[in-house]
Write a protein that holds these residues in place. Structure first.
Motif, PDB file in Angstrom:
ATOM      1  N   TRP A 129       0.842  -1.199   0.000  1.00  0.00           N
ATOM      2  CA  TRP A 129       0.000   0.000   0.000  1.00  0.00           C
ATOM      3  C   TRP A 129       0.875   1.246   0.000  1.00  0.00           C
ATOM      4  O   TRP A 129       0.562   2.228  -0.685  1.00  0.00           O
ATOM      5  CB  TRP A 129      -0.927   0.023   1.212  1.00  0.00           C
ATOM      6  N   LYS A 130       1.962   1.212   0.765  1.00  0.00           N
ATOM      7  CA  LYS A 130       2.888   2.342   0.813  1.00  0.00           C
ATOM      8  C   LYS A 130       3.534   2.565  -0.549  1.00  0.00           C
ATOM      9  O   LYS A 130       3.660   3.702  -1.010  1.00  0.00           O
ATOM     10  CB  LYS A 130       3.965   2.105   1.873  1.00  0.00           C
ATOM     11  N   GLU A 131       3.951   1.461  -1.180  1.00  0.00           N
ATOM     12  CA  GLU A 131       4.582   1.568  -2.496  1.00  0.00           C
ATOM     13  C   GLU A 131       3.608   2.140  -3.519  1.00  0.00           C
ATOM     14  O   GLU A 131       3.975   3.006  -4.317  1.00  0.00           O
ATOM     15  CB  GLU A 131       5.079   0.191  -2.944  1.00  0.00           C
ATOM     16  N   LYS A 132       2.376   1.677  -3.487  1.00  0.00           N
ATOM     17  CA  LYS A 132       1.370   2.170  -4.427  1.00  0.00           C
ATOM     18  C   LYS A 132       1.042   3.633  -4.144  1.00  0.00           C
ATOM     19  O   LYS A 132       0.862   4.421  -5.077  1.00  0.00           O
ATOM     20  CB  LYS A 132       0.107   1.316  -4.360  1.00  0.00           C
ATOM     21  N   LEU A 133       0.972   4.026  -2.888  1.00  0.00           N
ATOM     22  CA  LEU A 133       0.718   5.412  -2.513  1.00  0.00           C
ATOM     23  C   LEU A 133       1.755   6.337  -3.155  1.00  0.00           C
ATOM     24  O   LEU A 133       1.409   7.364  -3.737  1.00  0.00           O
ATOM     25  CB  LEU A 133       0.740   5.557  -0.992  1.00  0.00           C
ATOM     26  N   ILE A 134       3.005   5.951  -3.074  1.00  0.00           N
ATOM     27  CA  ILE A 134       4.089   6.761  -3.643  1.00  0.00           C
ATOM     28  C   ILE A 134       3.935   6.868  -5.159  1.00  0.00           C
ATOM     29  O   ILE A 134       4.047   7.962  -5.726  1.00  0.00           O
ATOM     30  CB  ILE A 134       5.467   6.166  -3.252  1.00  0.00           C
ATOM     31  N   LYS A 135       3.653   5.751  -5.809  1.00  0.00           N
ATOM     32  CA  LYS A 135       3.477   5.771  -7.267  1.00  0.00           C
ATOM     33  C   LYS A 135       2.249   6.579  -7.668  1.00  0.00           C
ATOM     34  O   LYS A 135       2.286   7.323  -8.649  1.00  0.00           O
ATOM     35  CB  LYS A 135       3.381   4.345  -7.809  1.00  0.00           C
ATOM     36  N   ASP A 136       1.173   6.410  -6.939  1.00  0.00           N
ATOM     37  CA  ASP A 136      -0.055   7.162  -7.250  1.00  0.00           C
ATOM     38  C   ASP A 136       0.184   8.660  -7.131  1.00  0.00           C
ATOM     39  O   ASP A 136      -0.283   9.440  -7.959  1.00  0.00           O
ATOM     40  CB  ASP A 136      -1.207   6.724  -6.341  1.00  0.00           C
ATOM     41  N   GLU A 137       0.915   9.054  -6.095  1.00  0.00           N
ATOM     42  CA  GLU A 137       1.210  10.477  -5.921  1.00  0.00           C
ATOM     43  C   GLU A 137       2.108  10.975  -7.053  1.00  0.00           C
ATOM     44  O   GLU A 137       1.884  12.045  -7.620  1.00  0.00           O
ATOM     45  CB  GLU A 137       1.871  10.721  -4.565  1.00  0.00           C
ATOM     46  N   GLU A 138       3.088  10.169  -7.389  1.00  0.00           N
ATOM     47  CA  GLU A 138       4.039  10.527  -8.446  1.00  0.00           C
ATOM     48  C   GLU A 138       3.346  10.732  -9.791  1.00  0.00           C
ATOM     49  O   GLU A 138       3.696  11.640 -10.547  1.00  0.00           O
ATOM     50  CB  GLU A 138       5.087   9.410  -8.552  1.00  0.00           C
ATOM     51  N   PHE A 139       2.353   9.913 -10.078  1.00  0.00           N
ATOM     52  CA  PHE A 139       1.663   9.984 -11.362  1.00  0.00           C
ATOM     53  C   PHE A 139       0.361  10.784 -11.305  1.00  0.00           C
ATOM     54  O   PHE A 139      -0.413  10.792 -12.257  1.00  0.00           O
ATOM     55  CB  PHE A 139       1.403   8.575 -11.907  1.00  0.00           C
ATOM     56  N   GLY A 140       0.111  11.453 -10.175  1.00  0.00           N
ATOM     57  CA  GLY A 140      -1.054  12.321 -10.067  1.00  0.00           C
ATOM     58  C   GLY A 140      -2.383  11.590 -10.030  1.00  0.00           C
ATOM     59  O   GLY A 140      -3.408  12.153 -10.386  1.00  0.00           O
ATOM     60  N   MET A 141      -2.367  10.361  -9.569  1.00  0.00           N
ATOM     61  CA  MET A 141      -3.591   9.562  -9.470  1.00  0.00           C
ATOM     62  C   MET A 141      -4.203   9.807  -8.092  1.00  0.00           C
ATOM     63  O   MET A 141      -4.047   9.007  -7.173  1.00  0.00           O
ATOM     64  CB  MET A 141      -3.274   8.087  -9.720  1.00  0.00           C
ATOM     65  N   ILE A 142      -4.876  10.934  -7.980  1.00  0.00           N
ATOM     66  CA  ILE A 142      -5.345  11.431  -6.687  1.00  0.00           C
ATOM     67  C   ILE A 142      -6.343  10.489  -6.013  1.00  0.00           C
ATOM     68  O   ILE A 142      -6.232  10.212  -4.816  1.00  0.00           O
ATOM     69  CB  ILE A 142      -5.951  12.849  -6.838  1.00  0.00           C
ATOM     70  N   ASP A 143      -7.329   9.981  -6.766  1.00  0.00           N
ATOM     71  CA  ASP A 143      -8.318   9.077  -6.165  1.00  0.00           C
ATOM     72  C   ASP A 143      -7.644   7.833  -5.595  1.00  0.00           C
ATOM     73  O   ASP A 143      -7.954   7.407  -4.477  1.00  0.00           O
ATOM     74  CB  ASP A 143      -9.383   8.674  -7.185  1.00  0.00           C
ATOM     75  N   GLU A 144      -6.755   7.253  -6.372  1.00  0.00           N
ATOM     76  CA  GLU A 144      -6.055   6.043  -5.927  1.00  0.00           C
ATOM     77  C   GLU A 144      -5.127   6.356  -4.750  1.00  0.00           C
ATOM     78  O   GLU A 144      -5.000   5.558  -3.821  1.00  0.00           O
ATOM     79  CB  GLU A 144      -5.263   5.422  -7.078  1.00  0.00           C
ATOM     80  N   TYR A 145      -4.500   7.512  -4.789  1.00  0.00           N
ATOM     81  CA  TYR A 145      -3.628   7.951  -3.693  1.00  0.00           C
ATOM     82  C   TYR A 145      -4.415   7.988  -2.381  1.00  0.00           C
ATOM     83  O   TYR A 145      -3.963   7.475  -1.353  1.00  0.00           O
ATOM     84  CB  TYR A 145      -3.048   9.332  -4.019  1.00  0.00           C
TER      85      TYR A 145
END
Length: 130
Positions: free
Chosen positions: A86-102
């Motif tokens: 979940w932490k890894e995905k949070l970082i990627k979501d933030e990096e790619f601007g995927m706000i809902d997923e973040y």
């Protein structure tokens, strides 16, 4: 083993109360057509269910020869293992601007931390170091 059973009962009651609150919030939000927020409440419920299942498994694996501290250590390890992705995905979501997923990943992590604190509080009621 009696102390472990008392801890199990108290902790699972706390989780049930937490899930009930999340469910009530989700229903209210859904009735107000705030569906995105209701989804986040349902995610919280799912995280509670995951940690409840893991806890029950840890208790079931605990024999009479294993003390309360070992149960604590076995279960608390899951608060590092499970949220890792979940932490890894949070970082990627933030990096790619995927706000809902973040925000979904953020809610998972916050809920896991809340559950962890509830467990620690329940555990401390029963564990006294010698």
């Amino acid at each position: 083993m009696i102390i472990i059973e008392e801890l199990r009962k108290d902790y699972l009651e706390e989780l049930t109360t937490l899930m009930t609150n999340f469910k009530n919030n989700a229903t209210t939000l859904s009735n107000e057509n705030r569906n995105d927020e209701a989804i986040l409440e349902n995610i919280k419920i799912n995280i509670c269910k995951i940690f409840s299942t893991v806890f029950k498994s840890c208790v079931n694996k605990t024999s009479e020869n294993i003390d309360l501290k070992n149960l604590f250590n076995n279960y608390i390890d899951f608060f590092d293992k499970l949220p890792k992705s979940w932490k890894e995905k949070l970082i990627k979501d933030e990096e790619f601007g995927m706000i809902d997923e973040y925000y979904k990943e953020k809610v998972k992590l916050e809920t896991a931390n809340e559950i962890k604190q509830i467990f620690i509080n329940c555990f401390n009621k029963y564990y006294k170091e010698n």
